[in-house]
Each structure stands twice: as structure tokens, then as C-alpha cells.
Design a protein around this motif. Sequence first.
Motif, PDB file in Angstrom:
ATOM      1  N   ASP A   1      48.244  30.345  47.024  1.00 19.65           N
ATOM      2  CA  ASP A   1      47.343  29.394  47.684  1.00 19.65           C
ATOM      3  C   ASP A   1      45.895  29.533  47.237  1.00 19.65           C
ATOM      4  OD1 ASP A   1      49.410  28.334  49.200  1.00 19.65           O
ATOM      5  OD2 ASP A   1      49.177  29.868  50.759  1.00 19.65           O
ATOM      6  N   CYS A   2      45.612  30.514  46.368  1.00 20.67           N
ATOM      7  CA  CYS A   2      44.222  30.800  46.002  1.00 20.67           C
ATOM      8  C   CYS A   2      43.818  29.999  44.768  1.00 20.67           C
ATOM      9  CB  CYS A   2      44.048  32.292  45.734  1.00 20.67           C
ATOM     10  SG  CYS A   2      42.363  32.759  45.307  1.00 20.67           S
ATOM     11  N   ASP A   3      42.566  29.543  44.756  1.00 18.40           N
ATOM     12  CA  ASP A   3      42.059  28.732  43.646  1.00 18.40           C
ATOM     13  C   ASP A   3      41.191  29.545  42.682  1.00 18.40           C
ATOM     14  OD1 ASP A   3      39.866  29.200  45.224  1.00 18.40           O
ATOM     15  OD2 ASP A   3      39.425  27.098  45.661  1.00 18.40           O
ATOM     16  N   CYS A   4      41.248  30.882  42.773  1.00 22.63           N
ATOM     17  CA  CYS A   4      40.364  31.672  41.899  1.00 22.63           C
ATOM     18  C   CYS A   4      40.949  31.769  40.488  1.00 22.63           C
ATOM     19  CB  CYS A   4      40.092  33.054  42.496  1.00 22.63           C
ATOM     20  SG  CYS A   4      41.313  34.321  42.099  1.00 22.63           S
ATOM     21  N   ARG A   5      40.084  32.154  39.562  1.00 21.08           N
ATOM     22  CA  ARG A   5      40.468  32.245  38.152  1.00 21.08           C
ATOM     23  C   ARG A   5      41.574  33.285  37.946  1.00 21.08           C
ATOM     24  NH1 ARG A   5      37.284  31.060  33.477  1.00 21.08           N
ATOM     25  NH2 ARG A   5      35.419  30.814  34.714  1.00 21.08           N
ATOM     26  N   VAL A   6      41.515  34.380  38.721  1.00 21.91           N
ATOM     27  CA  VAL A   6      42.506  35.452  38.557  1.00 21.91           C
ATOM     28  C   VAL A   6      43.891  34.931  38.940  1.00 21.91           C
ATOM     29  CG1 VAL A   6      43.156  37.782  39.279  1.00 21.91           C
ATOM     30  CG2 VAL A   6      40.729  37.191  38.988  1.00 21.91           C
ATOM     31  N   CYS A   7      43.962  34.211  40.073  1.00 24.14           N
ATOM     32  CA  CYS A   7      45.256  33.671  40.495  1.00 24.14           C
ATOM     33  C   CYS A   7      45.733  32.580  39.547  1.00 24.14           C
ATOM     34  CB  CYS A   7      45.166  33.171  41.939  1.00 24.14           C
ATOM     35  SG  CYS A   7      45.025  34.544  43.106  1.00 24.14           S
ATOM     36  N   GLY A   8      44.794  31.908  38.904  1.00 22.39           N
ATOM     37  CA  GLY A   8      45.163  30.862  37.945  1.00 22.39           C
ATOM     38  C   GLY A   8      45.717  31.412  36.646  1.00 22.39           C
TER      39      GLY A   8
ATOM     40  N   HIS B   1      37.318  40.119  42.337  1.00 18.82           N
ATOM     41  CA  HIS B   1      37.008  38.692  42.171  1.00 18.82           C
ATOM     42  C   HIS B   1      37.883  37.861  43.122  1.00 18.82           C
ATOM     43  CE1 HIS B   1      35.435  35.317  39.695  1.00 18.82           C
ATOM     44  NE2 HIS B   1      36.540  34.731  40.131  1.00 18.82           N
ATOM     45  N   HIS B   2      39.167  38.174  43.117  1.00 18.28           N
ATOM     46  CA  HIS B   2      40.082  37.449  44.008  1.00 18.28           C
ATOM     47  C   HIS B   2      39.737  37.694  45.483  1.00 18.28           C
ATOM     48  CE1 HIS B   2      43.654  36.163  46.126  1.00 18.28           C
ATOM     49  NE2 HIS B   2      43.631  37.363  46.702  1.00 18.28           N
ATOM     50  N   ASN B   3      39.490  38.957  45.847  1.00 21.18           N
ATOM     51  CA  ASN B   3      39.238  39.262  47.260  1.00 21.18           C
ATOM     52  C   ASN B   3      37.963  38.591  47.776  1.00 21.18           C
ATOM     53  OD1 ASN B   3      41.524  40.825  47.465  1.00 21.18           O
ATOM     54  ND2 ASN B   3      40.463  42.800  47.494  1.00 21.18           N
TER      55      ASN B   3
HETATM   56 ZN   LIG Z   1      42.789  34.473  43.838  1.00 21.29          ZN
END
Ligand SMILES: [Zn+2]
Length: 385
Positions: free
Chosen positions: A304-311, A335-337
Motif C-alpha cells: 500500500d506504500c507509494d515510496c520509492r523503496v516499495c516501488g 526512507h520507507h518508515n
Molecule cells: Zn514504502
Amino acid sequence: MQFRARERSPSTRGRTGTLRLAGRDIETPAFMPVGTRASVKTLSSWDLEESGARIVLANTYHLYLRPGQETIRRLGGLHRFMDWSGAILTDSGGYQVFSLAELRAVLPDGVRFRSHLDGSEHFFTPELSMEVQHALGSDVAMAFDICTPYPCARDEARRQMERTSAWAERSRARFRELSDGRAALFGIVQGGVHPDLRSESAARLVSIGFEGYALGGLAVGEPAPVRWEMVERGDADLPEERPRYLMGVGQPEDILEAVHRGCDLFDCVLPTRGARHGTVYTLAGRFSIKARIHAEDPGPLDPDCDCRVCGRCSRAYLRHLFQVGEPLGPRLVSHHNVRTYLRLMEKIRAALREGRYDAFRRRTRDALLGTEPPAPAAPETPKEG
Ligand SMILES: [Zn+2]
């Protein structure tokens, strides 16, 4: 500084607002990542911008010791020094003097202490705290206070509250002499867990007059029901038209409860400290990326996260980085947290605006709990916050 709070809905004391600081608008409730020593650990200023941070916290005590406020002033102030275009709140240094330094004496004028770095002796006063924060170019300065520990006997809590009140007055006076009208000064409510002392502290601060008010001496080990009682007391005691900052809180579920009780600003080291231990925060709870179960998981930390790491990164890769001790692991999870905390604040503001906060709070709290315990509380060296 200007603050415009919108009306509360009937089912919660939570509210949205806009804090205007040196030409920057910050939507509240807002979370401030902690940049202890002019660095939100492992993250660059562009990482922070990408995560949606608008304001960070920096620590007066650490920057006074290294590199020294005059060095930072000569280099154009803390914003330029750390390449940060958002707002900066600096703490007063009081918390670190009492928690990190070797304390020599608390005197009516200030605090004598030895540096935790080299043992050198220093004398911090309310006036010096204002001068350091001014030299750093802080947008929000904090009055110099004594953070009352938990537990603390009533007589001692009263003595510390009275000294904090006297120091608040001296902080206000010195801040006024230094100020060009750009920065704001917040007073800090103390009084331990004694409701009448906290009310007296708030009344004294309000009579001095500050641009905002912080609730101090909480999240220091007191039981949660006691903490929320003190926060509710602060909500009743403080003027509606000023922002309230709950210092050092906390877990995402705690922020939900504090917003519900009228708090506008938060800071906490957990998203970055947790990341260094491999703790991943999501809005459905936290988990350890070091667990064996992630070893061959191609999925993201949080779908559900839109951060670069999750991407871009898999759980398997991130776990591998922790397994082999690569510093990129803590950096990417940080970064994600941080993005997760800021996404939580975005969702909180939307729920408040749409008049559905109470249901959102209950549902999100249920989703957050029932997972693994948080990251170890033991600080690393050097300590953050
Ligand atoms: Zn993330």
C-alpha cells in the motif's frame, strides 16, 4: 508564524490547521522527522523532500557541542548547512542536558554539565539556549525547560515546574531581544503526572505568552492512561488558537490517540531508530525485515506504500542487506518508515477534514496493533533525540 486551526467535529478533539512558518505552509497535524545532528539518520534532504516532510527537528545540545552554533551561523544557518528548504524546529537542549550529559548542578540560573563527548564543562542558561537556537536560524525555538522524569515525587515535580516557568520567562525575554520577528517560540508545559501542577504550568506559560505550546515530560515511561489524562488536561488548559506539540510521541497508534485529544505536532525517532534495527512500519502494523520468512519474498515492504523503496525493492533484497550488514539496508528502510509516518499524517488530516476521524482512528488502531513488538528501546551511541 501564523496558525489557523479549523473547527473540530463533534466526535473528536482532533483538528486540522495550517502552520505558516517563514513563508512555508505546513498542514497539521504534522509529523517532524528527527534530525538530531543536522541529519535525519541515513536520509538526505532530497529523500526527506520526496517523503513529503515539511518540517524537521534538530537538537540544540548536539549542534552546540559539534560543530558549534557559530560555525553553522558563519555557514549561513542550519537550513543552508544541511541543505533543507523546509522548516526547522530546534529543541531547547534541556532534555539532552538532563539525559545525556553528566550533570554537575542545577542552579537557579541554569545547568552546569559535562559534555558526553569529551567531559568538557559547560553552563547552559535559558539565555544561552535562545542564543544558540537563534544562531542556528531555527524557525521554531523551544523555551529552556527541565523535563520531569517518571516517576517523580510531587514536591520535586513542583520545584522543576516552577523553575521551568521562571526559565520560560527568561527565554521569552532573550528571544524577544534577538528576534527579527521571523521565528516562533514555544513554551513547554511540565509538572510530571500531577494534573494540578500541569494546569498551573500551562497557566503560567499562557500568561507569559508564546506562539505555541508543547506538552513536555510525557512518553517518559508513564502508563498510557496517565499520559492521555495529562494530554487531555493540556487540551483544556491551552488556548485554541495556538498549536500544541506533544514532544517525543511516538508509535503510530499513539499519534492517532494524541490527535484525537487535540495535538497538532509530533516528533519521534522511532521510524529511523527502528529502521536501523530492521523494524518496518506499515499502517497495518510493524514487522522485522530480518525474519527468515522474507528470504525469498519478491514483494515490497508494503504493497500500500507509494515510496520509492516499495516501488523498486523486494523484501528478499532488503533482508539480504541486513543479513550482510550493508548500510543501504537501514537507509532504505528509514526512507520507507519516514514515508509511512507522513502517509499516516496525510490520512489523519483527510479523515479529520471529512468528519470521519473517530471511525478512522479505531479502524487504524486495530490494524496497527496485534503485530510484533516495537524496536528495542535501548538507544545506540550516539543517542538520538
Ligand atoms: Zn514504502
